[in-house]
Design a protein around this motif. Sequence first.
Motif, PDB file in Angstrom:
ATOM      1  N   GLY A  97       0.892  -1.068   0.013  1.00 33.30           N
ATOM      2  CA  GLY A  97      -0.047   0.037   0.135  1.00 33.30           C
ATOM      3  C   GLY A  97       0.761   1.157  -0.115  1.00 33.30           C
ATOM      4  N   PRO A  98       0.159   2.488   0.238  1.00 29.94           N
ATOM      5  CA  PRO A  98       0.939   3.579   0.216  1.00 29.94           C
ATOM      6  C   PRO A  98       1.584   3.865   1.639  1.00 29.94           C
ATOM      7  CG  PRO A  98      -1.349   4.078   0.574  1.00 29.94           C
ATOM      8  CD  PRO A  98      -1.128   2.483   0.138  1.00 29.94           C
ATOM      9  N   PRO A  99       2.583   4.706   1.596  1.00 27.77           N
ATOM     10  CA  PRO A  99       3.346   4.761   2.958  1.00 27.77           C
ATOM     11  C   PRO A  99       2.526   4.834   4.200  1.00 27.77           C
ATOM     12  CG  PRO A  99       4.212   6.174   1.125  1.00 27.77           C
ATOM     13  CD  PRO A  99       2.975   5.719   0.630  1.00 27.77           C
ATOM     14  N   ALA A 147       1.232   0.533  -8.493  1.00 26.97           N
ATOM     15  CA  ALA A 147      -0.043   1.066  -8.526  1.00 26.97           C
ATOM     16  C   ALA A 147      -1.109   0.538  -9.588  1.00 26.97           C
ATOM     17  CB  ALA A 147      -0.144   2.622  -8.877  1.00 26.97           C
ATOM     18  N   GLY A 148      -2.347   0.420  -9.399  1.00 28.55           N
ATOM     19  CA  GLY A 148      -3.240  -0.092  -9.997  1.00 28.55           C
ATOM     20  C   GLY A 148      -3.282  -1.464 -10.436  1.00 28.55           C
ATOM     21  N   GLU A 192       9.701  -4.695 -14.430  1.00 33.98           N
ATOM     22  CA  GLU A 192       8.428  -3.895 -14.328  1.00 33.98           C
ATOM     23  C   GLU A 192       7.095  -4.184 -14.652  1.00 33.98           C
ATOM     24  OE1 GLU A 192       8.608   0.328 -14.948  1.00 33.98           O
ATOM     25  OE2 GLU A 192      10.648   0.497 -14.352  1.00 33.98           O
ATOM     26  N   LEU A 220       5.192  -2.852   1.660  1.00 31.35           N
ATOM     27  CA  LEU A 220       5.501  -3.043   0.410  1.00 31.35           C
ATOM     28  C   LEU A 220       4.950  -1.706  -0.447  1.00 31.35           C
ATOM     29  CD1 LEU A 220       4.814  -6.553  -0.611  1.00 31.35           C
ATOM     30  CD2 LEU A 220       6.952  -5.707   0.240  1.00 31.35           C
ATOM     31  N   SER A 221       5.840  -0.786  -0.885  1.00 29.65           N
ATOM     32  CA  SER A 221       5.117   0.522  -1.223  1.00 29.65           C
ATOM     33  C   SER A 221       6.238   1.058  -2.433  1.00 29.65           C
ATOM     34  CB  SER A 221       5.248   1.620  -0.265  1.00 29.65           C
ATOM     35  OG  SER A 221       4.339   2.638  -0.430  1.00 29.65           O
ATOM     36  N   ASP A 222       5.555   1.238  -3.531  1.00 27.15           N
ATOM     37  CA  ASP A 222       6.141   1.768  -4.461  1.00 27.15           C
ATOM     38  C   ASP A 222       5.138   2.287  -5.534  1.00 27.15           C
ATOM     39  OD1 ASP A 222       7.539   1.902  -7.001  1.00 27.15           O
ATOM     40  OD2 ASP A 222       9.330   0.906  -5.890  1.00 27.15           O
ATOM     41  N   ARG A 223       5.289   3.348  -6.328  1.00 25.72           N
ATOM     42  CA  ARG A 223       4.421   4.029  -7.480  1.00 25.72           C
ATOM     43  C   ARG A 223       4.289   2.649  -8.263  1.00 25.72           C
ATOM     44  NH1 ARG A 223       5.173   8.648 -11.242  1.00 25.72           N
ATOM     45  NH2 ARG A 223       3.495   7.933 -12.345  1.00 25.72           N
ATOM     46  N   LEU A 231      -0.262  -1.801 -12.485  1.00 21.42           N
ATOM     47  CA  LEU A 231      -1.069  -1.782 -13.908  1.00 21.42           C
ATOM     48  C   LEU A 231      -0.362  -2.802 -14.834  1.00 21.42           C
ATOM     49  CD1 LEU A 231      -3.734  -0.810 -14.553  1.00 21.42           C
ATOM     50  CD2 LEU A 231      -2.627   0.990 -15.938  1.00 21.42           C
ATOM     51  N   ASN A 232       0.778  -2.759 -15.212  1.00 23.56           N
ATOM     52  CA  ASN A 232       1.650  -3.530 -16.131  1.00 23.56           C
ATOM     53  C   ASN A 232       1.529  -4.928 -16.215  1.00 23.56           C
ATOM     54  OD1 ASN A 232       2.332  -1.159 -18.061  1.00 23.56           O
ATOM     55  ND2 ASN A 232       3.814  -0.944 -16.351  1.00 23.56           N
ATOM     56  N   GLY A 233       1.343  -5.318 -14.694  1.00 19.76           N
ATOM     57  CA  GLY A 233       1.539  -6.765 -14.380  1.00 19.76           C
ATOM     58  C   GLY A 233      -0.010  -7.237 -14.345  1.00 19.76           C
TER      59      GLY A 233
END
Lengths: 403, 262
Positions: free
Chosen positions: B62-64, B90-91, B214, B84-87, B219-221
Amino acid sequence: MGKLKIHPSLVTESAAKELTKLCPFGAIEYEEKENRLEINSACRMCRLCVKKGPAGVITYEEDQKTEEPGHALWRGVCVYVDHTGGEIHRVSYELLGKAKELAAVTGEPVYALLIGSGVTEAGRSLLRYGADRVYVYDREELSEFLVEPYAELFFRWIGEVHPSAVLVGATELGRALAPRVAARCKTGLTADCTALEMKENGELVQIRPAFGGNIMAQIVCPNRRPQFCTVRYKVFPEPTPGKEAVGELISLPVPEEALRSGVDVLSVTEKPKETDISEADVIVAVGRGAMSDAGLALAGELADALGGIVACTRPLAEGNRMDAKRQIGLSGRTVKPKFILCLGISGAVQFAAGMKGSDCIVAINKDKNAPIFDIAHFGIVGDVFEIVPLLLEKIREVRSHVS
Amino acid sequence: MKILVCIKQVPGSNNVEVDPVTGVLKRDGAASKMNPYDLYALELAVSLAERFGGTVETLTMGPPQAKAVIVESVCMGASRGTVLSDRKFAGADVLATSYTLSQGVRKLGDFDLIFCGKQTTDGDTAQVGAELAEALGIPNVTGVLSVEEIKDGEVFLTAALDNRVLTLKAKMPCLLSVGADINTPRLPSYRILREVKEEQVRFLSFEDFPDREEKHYGLNGSATQVERIFPPEKNTEKKTVEGGVEEMAEALFGLIQSRKLL
């Protein structure tokens, strides 16, 4: 697929503040001192910041398509047939009816997949429900559901037959099995769809309530196959079986190595038969606005008078006001009674998704803006505690005349 | 014995609406909280560690700000936890979320038991636990009601499956998704809260993972895409009664009679 790009040269304090406010997930952060805008991992890629935010500050960058999906290889709509000891769960018939509708759009076949022990005869009966081919894995060791062997056989079958879409009933068994298989296929899985449509290009449109709130999401799985989803019991109507069986039954061998399991069943006990709210014809449903002892007593009395049963919304189940098995909604059961009376229920999508299919929906709520009135066929804006006692009186009066 | 519990921070309230005119998603600003279903998983894990010896760690994505649920888990008896936090995350849909969690687990080391709640109150899919087990290649059991015994690398437990209760034996490591209401979660201890140390909450990002492709995350995954969101259809053939109580009761009574419910 793609990503959001922030254009630092366009970031101003006012634009940044507007964006932070706009994002429904609190995913946009602004560092005032350095005038730095950032998107954190709370982002759900709803892209509102692109569409509704100050122009050009955040843009959406489409990725180059790298994967060639090869979708032509994948054909047909499959229903995983849920059963206990060969007794088929009715959701599987409902899904076969839907599968036939979906497959007709692209002129593709309907498959049924059955895994278990001594289930071949049950499989034959499915041919009358519109399956073009029924595939059966029948072996003694499969008598109890174990997720690893069932998932392994399911996965192998997908690898051989290449169905374009797979529908699984959202029973506890289906919910345990579908994610393991979908993850092994590295494909998407949409839980608890409330509507399914097939596009002419074979893309399965999956609709479900999302974000836990009053919103529906239309979901697709564009680059991977099969397109996997689960659907609750009583969401789609059960088709009438045809007089004659068309199609064929195919028995598949169960290889020894597919039976490996890290889990063993030591014993099984049947749960005592409980009142199942999904089978009821008449339901009196209680929400937060009527959850007091007095409210529950009124609901019970009314349910008795109407020959129905009492059910509830999530807050009551979570607050232990009522048994969780009586809960209607996405995290409870789906019901489809002939008559449902909602007392003091606001009508969040979470709840509505579990009862929208009911024949006649009546709601009593003090708040005339409550979303329940958007789905009710008959809405009464008023106080449950005033109306229900009067109603009970009228019912008693009629009864005393009759007897 | 090393136990890991996966938890999630969810919105404190589910009041989300789409503005019918602008199409903008409105979420009221209520505070966030730990997913209520995770509390049962955490309680079971902590009580097993007390009974059989061992430590409990927690993991979230999630977010920080999701740090808050890790701190809460420490106050309920976990020794530490990881966000586990990283842009790049997202998505994420179910597939990408469970894959990201699996990478977090691999980074953190080996666990004998991994617990998950039944589902979350915001996503409501009840799928991430089983997909995480698949990504880790370990056995899993859903609907766990109780853990009776842990010995010789095996866990003996009961689980609900539709209308039946199963008594099962599972080889460890394995993942258990815990049913709702199986225990009474303890309250977070304010004494511990005062003593929570910085090092009990750890952050990991994409750069820390064994797999740094990545395309597997966020979203890409994700295999699924949300094409559009829309407010639920309104019923057009509705009838609404407002007015005096007597009038309303009479109207309802009439409806009940016409439906032949009496």
